[in-house]
Design a protein around this motif. Structure first.
Motif, PDB file in Angstrom:
ATOM      1  N   GLN A  14     -50.949   2.417  40.181  1.00  0.00           N
ATOM      2  CA  GLN A  14     -52.291   1.907  40.437  1.00  0.00           C
ATOM      3  C   GLN A  14     -52.208   0.686  41.347  1.00  0.00           C
ATOM      4  O   GLN A  14     -51.475  -0.260  41.058  1.00  0.00           O
ATOM      5  CB  GLN A  14     -52.988   1.525  39.135  1.00  0.00           C
ATOM      6  CG  GLN A  14     -54.416   1.034  39.330  1.00  0.00           C
ATOM      7  CD  GLN A  14     -55.098   0.702  38.020  1.00  0.00           C
ATOM      8  OE1 GLN A  14     -54.493   0.821  36.947  1.00  0.00           O
ATOM      9  NE2 GLN A  14     -56.351   0.279  38.085  1.00  0.00           N
ATOM     10  N   VAL A  15     -52.967   0.717  42.422  1.00  0.00           N
ATOM     11  CA  VAL A  15     -52.985  -0.399  43.366  1.00  0.00           C
ATOM     12  C   VAL A  15     -53.889  -1.499  42.814  1.00  0.00           C
ATOM     13  O   VAL A  15     -55.106  -1.323  42.712  1.00  0.00           O
ATOM     14  CB  VAL A  15     -53.481   0.056  44.750  1.00  0.00           C
ATOM     15  CG1 VAL A  15     -53.528  -1.135  45.710  1.00  0.00           C
ATOM     16  CG2 VAL A  15     -52.577   1.140  45.312  1.00  0.00           C
ATOM     17  N   LEU A  16     -53.299  -2.634  42.447  1.00  0.00           N
ATOM     18  CA  LEU A  16     -54.062  -3.759  41.910  1.00  0.00           C
ATOM     19  C   LEU A  16     -54.419  -4.766  42.991  1.00  0.00           C
ATOM     20  O   LEU A  16     -55.431  -5.467  42.866  1.00  0.00           O
ATOM     21  CB  LEU A  16     -53.270  -4.443  40.794  1.00  0.00           C
ATOM     22  CG  LEU A  16     -52.901  -3.560  39.589  1.00  0.00           C
ATOM     23  CD1 LEU A  16     -52.189  -4.387  38.531  1.00  0.00           C
ATOM     24  CD2 LEU A  16     -54.128  -2.882  39.006  1.00  0.00           C
ATOM     25  N   LEU A  17     -53.604  -4.856  44.022  1.00  0.00           N
ATOM     26  CA  LEU A  17     -53.903  -5.697  45.175  1.00  0.00           C
ATOM     27  C   LEU A  17     -53.605  -4.918  46.441  1.00  0.00           C
ATOM     28  O   LEU A  17     -52.520  -4.343  46.580  1.00  0.00           O
ATOM     29  CB  LEU A  17     -53.063  -6.974  45.173  1.00  0.00           C
ATOM     30  CG  LEU A  17     -53.406  -8.094  44.201  1.00  0.00           C
ATOM     31  CD1 LEU A  17     -52.423  -9.243  44.378  1.00  0.00           C
ATOM     32  CD2 LEU A  17     -54.835  -8.571  44.376  1.00  0.00           C
ATOM     33  N   GLN A  18     -54.571  -4.902  47.350  1.00  0.00           N
ATOM     34  CA  GLN A  18     -54.358  -4.281  48.654  1.00  0.00           C
ATOM     35  C   GLN A  18     -53.838  -5.334  49.632  1.00  0.00           C
ATOM     36  O   GLN A  18     -54.076  -6.533  49.439  1.00  0.00           O
ATOM     37  CB  GLN A  18     -55.663  -3.671  49.155  1.00  0.00           C
ATOM     38  CG  GLN A  18     -56.228  -2.610  48.207  1.00  0.00           C
ATOM     39  CD  GLN A  18     -57.464  -1.951  48.765  1.00  0.00           C
ATOM     40  OE1 GLN A  18     -57.493  -1.572  49.932  1.00  0.00           O
ATOM     41  NE2 GLN A  18     -58.494  -1.801  47.938  1.00  0.00           N
ATOM     42  N   PRO A  19     -53.114  -4.894  50.662  1.00  0.00           N
ATOM     43  CA  PRO A  19     -52.474  -5.872  51.559  1.00  0.00           C
ATOM     44  C   PRO A  19     -53.454  -6.912  52.089  1.00  0.00           C
ATOM     45  O   PRO A  19     -54.551  -6.587  52.552  1.00  0.00           O
ATOM     46  CB  PRO A  19     -51.935  -4.994  52.693  1.00  0.00           C
ATOM     47  CG  PRO A  19     -51.689  -3.665  52.043  1.00  0.00           C
ATOM     48  CD  PRO A  19     -52.808  -3.508  51.048  1.00  0.00           C
ATOM     49  N   MET A  20     -53.048  -8.171  52.006  1.00  0.00           N
ATOM     50  CA  MET A  20     -53.902  -9.265  52.476  1.00  0.00           C
ATOM     51  C   MET A  20     -53.057 -10.362  53.100  1.00  0.00           C
ATOM     52  O   MET A  20     -51.873 -10.523  52.779  1.00  0.00           O
ATOM     53  CB  MET A  20     -54.736  -9.833  51.327  1.00  0.00           C
ATOM     54  CG  MET A  20     -53.930 -10.481  50.203  1.00  0.00           C
ATOM     55  SD  MET A  20     -54.974 -11.127  48.865  1.00  0.00           S
ATOM     56  CE  MET A  20     -55.577  -9.611  48.136  1.00  0.00           C
ATOM     57  N   ASP A  21     -53.682 -11.111  53.993  1.00  0.00           N
ATOM     58  CA  ASP A  21     -53.058 -12.261  54.649  1.00  0.00           C
ATOM     59  C   ASP A  21     -53.992 -13.449  54.483  1.00  0.00           C
ATOM     60  O   ASP A  21     -55.164 -13.389  54.892  1.00  0.00           O
ATOM     61  CB  ASP A  21     -52.830 -11.998  56.138  1.00  0.00           C
ATOM     62  CG  ASP A  21     -51.823 -10.891  56.379  1.00  0.00           C
ATOM     63  OD1 ASP A  21     -50.619 -11.185  56.361  1.00  0.00           O
ATOM     64  OD2 ASP A  21     -52.245  -9.736  56.590  1.00  0.00           O
ATOM     65  N   VAL A  22     -53.502 -14.525  53.881  1.00  0.00           N
ATOM     66  CA  VAL A  22     -54.323 -15.714  53.612  1.00  0.00           C
ATOM     67  C   VAL A  22     -53.441 -16.958  53.699  1.00  0.00           C
ATOM     68  O   VAL A  22     -52.269 -16.927  53.327  1.00  0.00           O
ATOM     69  CB  VAL A  22     -54.970 -15.655  52.206  1.00  0.00           C
ATOM     70  CG1 VAL A  22     -55.790 -16.917  51.949  1.00  0.00           C
ATOM     71  CG2 VAL A  22     -55.842 -14.434  52.035  1.00  0.00           C
ATOM     72  N   LYS A  23     -54.037 -18.049  54.167  1.00  0.00           N
ATOM     73  CA  LYS A  23     -53.396 -19.363  54.107  1.00  0.00           C
ATOM     74  C   LYS A  23     -54.275 -20.282  53.268  1.00  0.00           C
ATOM     75  O   LYS A  23     -55.445 -20.489  53.591  1.00  0.00           O
ATOM     76  CB  LYS A  23     -53.201 -19.938  55.507  1.00  0.00           C
ATOM     77  CG  LYS A  23     -52.172 -19.187  56.348  1.00  0.00           C
ATOM     78  CD  LYS A  23     -52.017 -19.844  57.719  1.00  0.00           C
ATOM     79  CE  LYS A  23     -50.990 -19.087  58.562  1.00  0.00           C
ATOM     80  NZ  LYS A  23     -50.840 -19.703  59.916  1.00  0.00           N
ATOM     81  N   LEU A  24     -53.708 -20.807  52.172  1.00  0.00           N
ATOM     82  CA  LEU A  24     -54.425 -21.725  51.289  1.00  0.00           C
ATOM     83  C   LEU A  24     -53.920 -23.133  51.563  1.00  0.00           C
ATOM     84  O   LEU A  24     -52.764 -23.448  51.286  1.00  0.00           O
ATOM     85  CB  LEU A  24     -54.182 -21.344  49.827  1.00  0.00           C
ATOM     86  CG  LEU A  24     -54.505 -19.890  49.440  1.00  0.00           C
ATOM     87  CD1 LEU A  24     -54.193 -19.656  47.966  1.00  0.00           C
ATOM     88  CD2 LEU A  24     -55.956 -19.557  49.733  1.00  0.00           C
ATOM     89  N   ARG A  25     -54.791 -23.961  52.080  1.00  0.00           N
ATOM     90  CA  ARG A  25     -54.375 -25.291  52.513  1.00  0.00           C
ATOM     91  C   ARG A  25     -54.402 -26.286  51.363  1.00  0.00           C
ATOM     92  O   ARG A  25     -55.158 -26.150  50.411  1.00  0.00           O
ATOM     93  CB  ARG A  25     -55.242 -25.762  53.681  1.00  0.00           C
ATOM     94  CG  ARG A  25     -55.164 -24.802  54.859  1.00  0.00           C
ATOM     95  CD  ARG A  25     -55.624 -25.427  56.163  1.00  0.00           C
ATOM     96  NE  ARG A  25     -55.433 -24.492  57.275  1.00  0.00           N
ATOM     97  CZ  ARG A  25     -54.292 -24.325  57.931  1.00  0.00           C
ATOM     98  NH1 ARG A  25     -53.234 -25.028  57.579  1.00  0.00           N
ATOM     99  NH2 ARG A  25     -54.202 -23.451  58.911  1.00  0.00           N
TER     100      ARG A  25
END
Length: 258
Positions: A14-25
């Motif tokens: 089961q896919v719980l997270l799909q590919p993502m790109d993020v920068k948390l400053r």
């Protein structure tokens, strides 16, 4: 800074997270919003380093999480999950002091412990067994233990929390309004002192009061990442939560129709 590169997570097919790109400053409060099962807690656990089978990369201050030693990481970020184990009948003082132990033998300062107990309104409960606490009192004790892990070793300085990250999953569960407001104010102050926070929230008004930036998650997909003002718009929230949301044009307050 936390940098997420093509992060995804699959469990038992089961896919719980799909590919993502993020920068948390750094120095900001990042709020994760979405329905139950949207992937918020999974993302938080990926950031904490608790999930080792994730795909993609998570970097903290330019360094892969896997490259941090556990003692280093423990001093850098602290994670308060949804469920806490209470296997031993610790006193409140003993429980909170556990968080300070990451500083190393002989480096704990009783003044730090007293400051944390005071911040969480636990000084009068310090000698009580955690098994005798109400749900809200226990939540405050675990929150205090969590932030004790990254509590500054130097008590002074405008940026005393600089470089520290606090990861919170519904920190306000069971808390009365007085303690919600008290801790909300303290978290904002700690952010002014350099602390960075990522938290799961379901209460839209709390998100509006706290967030600098929001991540909107639905079915494991990152729908939007941006400023709280941009994120907390009726159209986006209707898509995210499937409820009718309005904004007071004069005051900017959110209203949900029942």
């Amino acid at each position: 800074m936390f940098e997420i590169r093509q992060l995804s997570y699959t469990c038992n097919g089961q896919v719980l997270l799909q590919p993502m790109d993020v920068k948390l400053r750094s120095g900001q409060i990042h709020v994760l919003l979405g329905e139950n099962g949207a992937g918020k807690s999974t993302l938080l656990r990926c950031l904490s380093g608790a999930l080792h089978t994730m795909q993609g990369e998570v970097l903290l201050d330019g360094k892969l999480l896997a490259e941090w030693s556990l003692p280093e990481l423990a001093k850098k970020r602290a994670h308060l999950g949804q469920r806490q184990e209470n296997a031993f009948a610790f006193s409140v003082r003993q429980l909170v002091a556990l968080g300070l132990e990451v500083q190393g033998p002989g480096k704990q300062d009783d003044s730090q412990l007293q400051e944390i107990l005071h911040c969480f309104d636990l000084h009068d409960l310090a000698e009580r067994s955690i098994s005798t606490l109400s749900g809200g009192e226990l939540q405050r004790a675990h929150f205090a233990r969590t932030i004790a892990q990254i509590w500054p070793t130097e008590s002074h300085g405008e940026q005393r929390f600089s470089g520290k990250w606090l990861l919170l999953d519904e920190w306000y569960a069971g808390l009365d309004l007085k303690h919600q407001i008290s801790l909300l104010r303290k978290m904002k102050q700690w952010c002014h002192e350099g602390l960075s926070i990522v938290m799961v929230v379901h209460d839209l008004h709390l998100a509006q009061a706290l967030a600098d930036r929001c991540l909107l998650l639905k079915n494991g997909e990152l729908l939007f990442y941006g400023s709280a003002q941009e994120a907390l718009q009726p159209d986006r929230l209707r898509q995210l939560l499937e409820v009718e949301v309005h904004v007071d044009n004069e005051q900017g307050y959110l209203r949900v129709d029942f």
